[in-house]
Design a protein around this motif. Sequence first.
Motif, PDB file in Angstrom:
ATOM      1  N   MET A   1       0.837  -1.187   0.000  1.00 60.90           N
ATOM      2  CA  MET A   1       0.000   0.000   0.000  1.00 60.90           C
ATOM      3  C   MET A   1       0.877   1.244   0.000  1.00 60.90           C
ATOM      4  N   LYS A   2       0.365   2.357  -0.530  1.00 56.42           N
ATOM      5  CA  LYS A   2       1.177   3.563  -0.668  1.00 56.42           C
ATOM      6  C   LYS A   2       1.679   4.068   0.674  1.00 56.42           C
ATOM      7  N   THR A   3       0.909   3.864   1.739  1.00 56.07           N
ATOM      8  CA  THR A   3       1.347   4.334   3.048  1.00 56.07           C
ATOM      9  C   THR A   3       2.666   3.718   3.464  1.00 56.07           C
ATOM     10  N   LYS A   4       2.946   2.519   3.009  1.00 57.56           N
ATOM     11  CA  LYS A   4       4.150   1.819   3.441  1.00 57.56           C
ATOM     12  C   LYS A   4       5.419   2.467   2.917  1.00 57.56           C
ATOM     13  N   THR A   5       5.303   3.232   1.855  1.00 57.35           N
ATOM     14  CA  THR A   5       6.483   3.908   1.314  1.00 57.35           C
ATOM     15  C   THR A   5       6.439   5.404   1.540  1.00 57.35           C
ATOM     16  N   LEU A   6       5.375   5.902   2.136  1.00 57.27           N
ATOM     17  CA  LEU A   6       5.219   7.347   2.285  1.00 57.27           C
ATOM     18  C   LEU A   6       6.340   7.936   3.111  1.00 57.27           C
ATOM     19  N   PHE A   7       6.601   7.351   4.304  1.00 56.46           N
ATOM     20  CA  PHE A   7       7.604   7.938   5.161  1.00 56.46           C
ATOM     21  C   PHE A   7       9.009   7.652   4.662  1.00 56.46           C
ATOM     22  N   ALA A   8       9.186   6.597   3.873  1.00 53.01           N
ATOM     23  CA  ALA A   8      10.500   6.371   3.282  1.00 53.01           C
ATOM     24  C   ALA A   8      10.875   7.523   2.375  1.00 53.01           C
ATOM     25  N   SER A   9       9.950   7.912   1.512  1.00 52.56           N
ATOM     26  CA  SER A   9      10.241   8.998   0.583  1.00 52.56           C
ATOM     27  C   SER A   9      10.378  10.317   1.314  1.00 52.56           C
ATOM     28  N   ILE A  10       9.595  10.535   2.353  1.00 53.60           N
ATOM     29  CA  ILE A  10       9.692  11.790   3.103  1.00 53.60           C
ATOM     30  C   ILE A  10      11.031  11.871   3.817  1.00 53.60           C
ATOM     31  N   ALA A  11      11.370  10.823   4.586  1.00 50.56           N
ATOM     32  CA  ALA A  11      12.568  10.892   5.401  1.00 50.56           C
ATOM     33  C   ALA A  11      13.836  10.921   4.584  1.00 50.56           C
ATOM     34  N   ILE A  12      13.835  10.263   3.434  1.00 58.31           N
ATOM     35  CA  ILE A  12      15.050  10.240   2.615  1.00 58.31           C
ATOM     36  C   ILE A  12      15.120  11.430   1.698  1.00 58.31           C
ATOM     37  N   ALA A  13      13.978  11.749   1.066  1.00 56.36           N
ATOM     38  CA  ALA A  13      14.046  12.744   0.016  1.00 56.36           C
ATOM     39  C   ALA A  13      13.749  14.144   0.466  1.00 56.36           C
ATOM     40  N   LEU A  14      12.926  14.322   1.445  1.00 60.15           N
ATOM     41  CA  LEU A  14      12.414  15.644   1.770  1.00 60.15           C
ATOM     42  C   LEU A  14      13.544  16.649   1.750  1.00 60.15           C
ATOM     43  N   ASN A 174      21.926   5.517   4.757  1.00 60.04           N
ATOM     44  CA  ASN A 174      21.567   4.191   5.251  1.00 60.04           C
ATOM     45  C   ASN A 174      20.817   4.276   6.572  1.00 60.04           C
ATOM     46  N   VAL A 175      21.232   5.211   7.435  1.00 60.08           N
ATOM     47  CA  VAL A 175      20.549   5.378   8.709  1.00 60.08           C
ATOM     48  C   VAL A 175      19.105   5.795   8.468  1.00 60.08           C
ATOM     49  N   VAL A 176      18.921   6.755   7.545  1.00 64.71           N
ATOM     50  CA  VAL A 176      17.563   7.210   7.232  1.00 64.71           C
ATOM     51  C   VAL A 176      16.741   6.062   6.666  1.00 64.71           C
ATOM     52  N   GLU A 177      17.364   5.279   5.783  1.00 65.04           N
ATOM     53  CA  GLU A 177      16.645   4.170   5.169  1.00 65.04           C
ATOM     54  C   GLU A 177      16.264   3.116   6.216  1.00 65.04           C
ATOM     55  N   GLU A 178      17.176   2.885   7.173  1.00 60.06           N
ATOM     56  CA  GLU A 178      16.868   1.921   8.221  1.00 60.06           C
ATOM     57  C   GLU A 178      15.673   2.391   9.064  1.00 60.06           C
ATOM     58  N   GLN A 179      15.666   3.679   9.385  1.00 57.38           N
ATOM     59  CA  GLN A 179      14.530   4.213  10.137  1.00 57.38           C
ATOM     60  C   GLN A 179      13.241   4.096   9.333  1.00 57.38           C
ATOM     61  N   SER A 180      13.342   4.376   8.048  1.00 52.80           N
ATOM     62  CA  SER A 180      12.169   4.284   7.192  1.00 52.80           C
ATOM     63  C   SER A 180      11.646   2.860   7.118  1.00 52.80           C
ATOM     64  N   GLU A 181      12.561   1.900   7.089  1.00 56.78           N
ATOM     65  CA  GLU A 181      12.156   0.505   7.034  1.00 56.78           C
ATOM     66  C   GLU A 181      11.409   0.107   8.312  1.00 56.78           C
ATOM     67  N   VAL A 182      11.923   0.566   9.451  1.00 55.12           N
ATOM     68  CA  VAL A 182      11.243   0.285  10.719  1.00 55.12           C
ATOM     69  C   VAL A 182       9.851   0.910  10.713  1.00 55.12           C
ATOM     70  N   PHE A 183       9.760   2.141  10.217  1.00 56.48           N
ATOM     71  CA  PHE A 183       8.462   2.817  10.187  1.00 56.48           C
ATOM     72  C   PHE A 183       7.502   2.090   9.251  1.00 56.48           C
ATOM     73  N   GLN A 184       8.002   1.650   8.101  1.00 51.83           N
ATOM     74  CA  GLN A 184       7.149   0.925   7.158  1.00 51.83           C
ATOM     75  C   GLN A 184       6.621  -0.362   7.785  1.00 51.83           C
ATOM     76  N   GLN A 185       7.469  -1.046   8.535  1.00 47.29           N
ATOM     77  CA  GLN A 185       7.024  -2.274   9.195  1.00 47.29           C
ATOM     78  C   GLN A 185       5.912  -1.986  10.196  1.00 47.29           C
ATOM     79  N   GLU A 186       6.058  -0.861  10.935  1.00 50.52           N
ATOM     80  CA  GLU A 186       5.014  -0.500  11.890  1.00 50.52           C
ATOM     81  C   GLU A 186       3.732  -0.110  11.167  1.00 50.52           C
ATOM     82  N   LEU A 187       3.857   0.603  10.048  1.00 48.34           N
ATOM     83  CA  LEU A 187       2.672   0.948   9.263  1.00 48.34           C
ATOM     84  C   LEU A 187       1.965  -0.306   8.762  1.00 48.34           C
ATOM     85  N   ALA A 188       2.754  -1.269   8.309  1.00 48.85           N
ATOM     86  CA  ALA A 188       2.157  -2.517   7.815  1.00 48.85           C
ATOM     87  C   ALA A 188       1.408  -3.237   8.928  1.00 48.85           C
TER      88      ALA A 188
END
Length: 342
Positions: A1-14, A174-188
Motif C-alpha cells: 500500500m502507498k502508506t508503506k512507502t510514504l515515510f521512506a520517501s519523506i525521510a530520505i528525500a524531503l 543508510n541510517v535514514v533508510e533503516e529508520q524508514s524501514e522500521v516505520f514501514q514495518q510498523e505501518l504494515a
Amino acid sequence: MKTKTLFASIAIALTIGAGGGYLALSQALGGAPGLAVPQEPDPSMTAAILSEPANQDPSQLILKLAVHYLEHYGETIAEPVTQARLYNERRALLDSYPSSGYELFEDAVTTAFPNLASQILTLIANLDRYHDWLDDHEFRLQGLPALERRAEIWQQREAIFGTVASEIWAEEENVVEEQSEVFQQELARLEEAEELQLTELAYQLKTTADDLYGNRLTRQFVGSGALGHALFSMSSVQSQLAGLPPEARQQAINSLRQQLGYSKHAIEQLAEQDQAREQKWQNGRAYTTERDALRQRLSGEALDAALSSLREEHFGMAAPTIAREEKEGFYRFERPRQYGVN
C-alpha cells in the motif's frame, strides 16, 4: 500500500536530499551541521607521525605519511567515501604544519596514490568548498526547520559533488533508510490492526514517529500533512470511519487530527476541505448511477450526447476533464474513498 512507502520517501528525500558536509542523522535532522566526512576511526598513527620534531626532513615526513595513507586507505582508495576521509588527515596535518601542511599533504597523496592523486585532491578541494558554504550559512541553516535544512544541505552536496555525493554520505542515507524501514514495518502492522480503536491507532503511529524521528521532526510531518495522510490511508482506520454516520465521522477525524498535533486552525480548515470533498463524492456517485443507467438504455451517438449533457449537469466546466479521463479508462468516483484524504 502507498502508506508503506510514504515515510521512506519523506525521510530520505524531503524530502528526501540535503547537501554539504558529513552529518550524523541527528545533526542532519535536528541539530547544527557537523563534519563534512566521517572521522578516521584510529588517528593514533597520524598523531604519532605528527608528534615527531617539526624540523624533521620533509621528504621523510612525506614518505611516512604516504605509507600511513596506503596502510589505512589503500585497499578502498578508489571509493569516494574513502578519499573523503583523507580530509581529516589533511586537517590534522595543517594543525601541526600550518604553513606547509597543504603542500605536504599533496605530496604525500601523490606519493601514495599517483594514479588517483588528481581525483583525490579535487574531491578534497570540493570538500573545502562545502565547508566554506556550511560556515557561511551556519546560522541561517540552524534557523530552518529540520526538513528544509536537510533538503538544502543535500542540494548543495549534489551541486558540488554530483552523483558522488550519495557515495560519500551513504552511511547517513543508510541510517535514514533503516529508520524508514522500521516505520514501514510498523505501518504494515497497524494497517491490519482492525482490532485497535481509532485513538489507539493514532497513538501508536505518533509514538513510533516520535521514537524514530524525535518530536521536532514529527511535528514537521504533522505540519506537512504526511502523518495524517499515513493514518487516514490505513484500511484499519478507513473501515472504522466508513461505519460511522457522517457527522460522527467528521468529529472522529477532527479528534484524530488533534491527537496527532494539528492546530485548531488547521483542523477547522481541513474539516472544511473534508466537507467539500464529501459534496464532490456525493455528486460523483449520483453521476455514476445515472451514467450507468444511460449505458443500459442507449448506445452510439445518442449515448455520447446524453453522457455529455450529464457531465455538464454534474461537473460544469470540469465536464471535458471527466470525459477525457473516462475515455482513458479512469473513473475517479469508482476508486476507493479515503475519508480525511480524498
